[in-house]
Design an enzyme around this catalytic site. Sequence first.
Site, PDB file in Angstrom:
ATOM      1  N   LYS A  79       0.845  -1.195   0.000  1.00 56.90           N
ATOM      2  CA  LYS A  79       0.000   0.000   0.000  1.00 56.90           C
ATOM      3  C   LYS A  79       0.877   1.241   0.000  1.00 56.90           C
ATOM      4  CE  LYS A  79      -3.997   1.959   2.500  1.00 56.90           C
ATOM      5  NZ  LYS A  79      -4.914   1.758   3.641  1.00 56.90           N
ATOM      6  N   SER A 153      -9.728   1.851   2.661  1.00 61.68           N
ATOM      7  CA  SER A 153      -8.840   2.603   1.791  1.00 61.68           C
ATOM      8  C   SER A 153      -7.808   1.744   1.060  1.00 61.68           C
ATOM      9  CB  SER A 153      -8.117   3.675   2.616  1.00 61.68           C
ATOM     10  OG  SER A 153      -7.314   3.071   3.626  1.00 61.68           O
ATOM     11  N   SER A 177     -10.106  -0.600   6.819  1.00 56.42           N
ATOM     12  CA  SER A 177      -9.495  -0.405   5.499  1.00 56.42           C
ATOM     13  C   SER A 177      -8.735  -1.602   4.937  1.00 56.42           C
ATOM     14  CB  SER A 177      -8.562   0.813   5.531  1.00 56.42           C
ATOM     15  OG  SER A 177      -9.313   1.995   5.639  1.00 56.42           O
TER      16      SER A 177
END
Length: 486
Positions: A79, A153, A177
């Site tokens: 990420k 996210s 997330s």
Amino acid sequence: MDFFKYKAHQLHSLLKNKEVSAVEITNSVIERINAVEGSVKAYITQTSEAALEKAKAVDAKIQKGEEISPLAGIPGAIKDNICISGTKTTCASKILADFIPPYNATVMEKLGQDTVVVGKANLDEFAMGGSTENSGFHTTHNPWDLSTVPGGSSGGSAAAVAAGEAIWSLGSDTGGSIRQPAAYCGVVGLKPTYGRVSRYGLVAYASSLDQIGPITRDVTDAAFVMNAIAGYDSKDSTSIKADTPDYTKALVNNIKGLKIGIPREYFVAGMDPEVEKSIRQSIDQLVALGAEITEVSMPHTEYALSAYYLIAPAEASSNLARYDGVSYGHRVPGNDIVDMYKKTRSEAFGTEVKRRIMLGTYALSSGYYDAYYLKALKVRTLVKQDFDRAFEKVDVLVTPTAPTTAFKIGDKSNDPLAMYLQDVCTIPVNLAGVPGISIPCGFSNGMPIGLQIIGKPLDEETILRTAYTFEQNNDYHKRFAPLGEV
């Protein structure tokens, strides 16, 4: 061979037995990225050349007869709010569009030199959002239906794994997330206990809630990644000094006598009937496999969402104050320093980030601190006490991960409250700091449904055992997103 469809533990066995090379595996994943990334848009930065160099180094080790770690030579995605030295880390924000960290996050150090990273995955800007539509660069698409969101996210991390653009990935989870995008994309997502995995090198959103964790194809791979990244870190003041178990030893297909709590408050109004049906069927299956079910009440659940959307923005307001155009990051010239601050932050932050900074700054301001922020902290304590009481009676809790399956891109963009409600089942877990995992448990109109299993603090082993037992008696983890050769 379509090695991009394999799981990490399968590829590790093939590598050890010299039935395949790390370069072959990496090339398979890179070819898959080239084929589908134009449609999925899982990545912000691709690092194919560096990945192949690492793969060659792993192959050289294997040829020399050296031992390799379980994830060595197996392509992963990171990420883009986790720092990798010398690799652009943007947090999907224009304010960090050209930022290159001079150091590695602790999780990258723990993964080691043999880690093959094929790219930095897209996210909602600074991890603020639940759909990856808030990225400062582009929206990621769900591999199961390209017209829908992948969640957020960590949407890029989940979509990459689901699409075969990575074998495993790392995400971060502040209010769901990791788990929510894992549910939307039909993969496994584990949020560890707060403090179990170091946050050093994770760009902060809400420091008392953020936690790094794995997104994988199955539960075994989640245990592999946890073995690599968990453990105490002196660089992180919130890191827990506790023995780190071998999580693969929790992969036992047996839950006889396990006490499972079903919180009645998690079956919320507005839940997709197909989601509820699938969760209820999954609970029945856990009973058939030997678990004992108890309904529990967690009365403060309904207040968790409100408390979170005061605490997280308040911490974001403080954490994001450093992005001022002075030391690093994007800068817009101004007439004086205040004008420069204003222009820089106005131009480089997206709408959702600005919204949360303003909410947080308001909640922390003089005259409102006690009324909002302090009250939210008190509610957080009550939410944690709900979990403490429940875990006096049961070993794990089982709930939906999200109240619906993935929604269409654009459906909730203009309605922040509707977007926030997608996190209603995941946020309490972050407020309490306990571990939770989402695993696929069914489909509604062809879209994956996630089952959430929540455990006691530092008891990732029991949720992994529960998840593994469920998985071994189903085939959801064997299904691959029908993306085709787009």
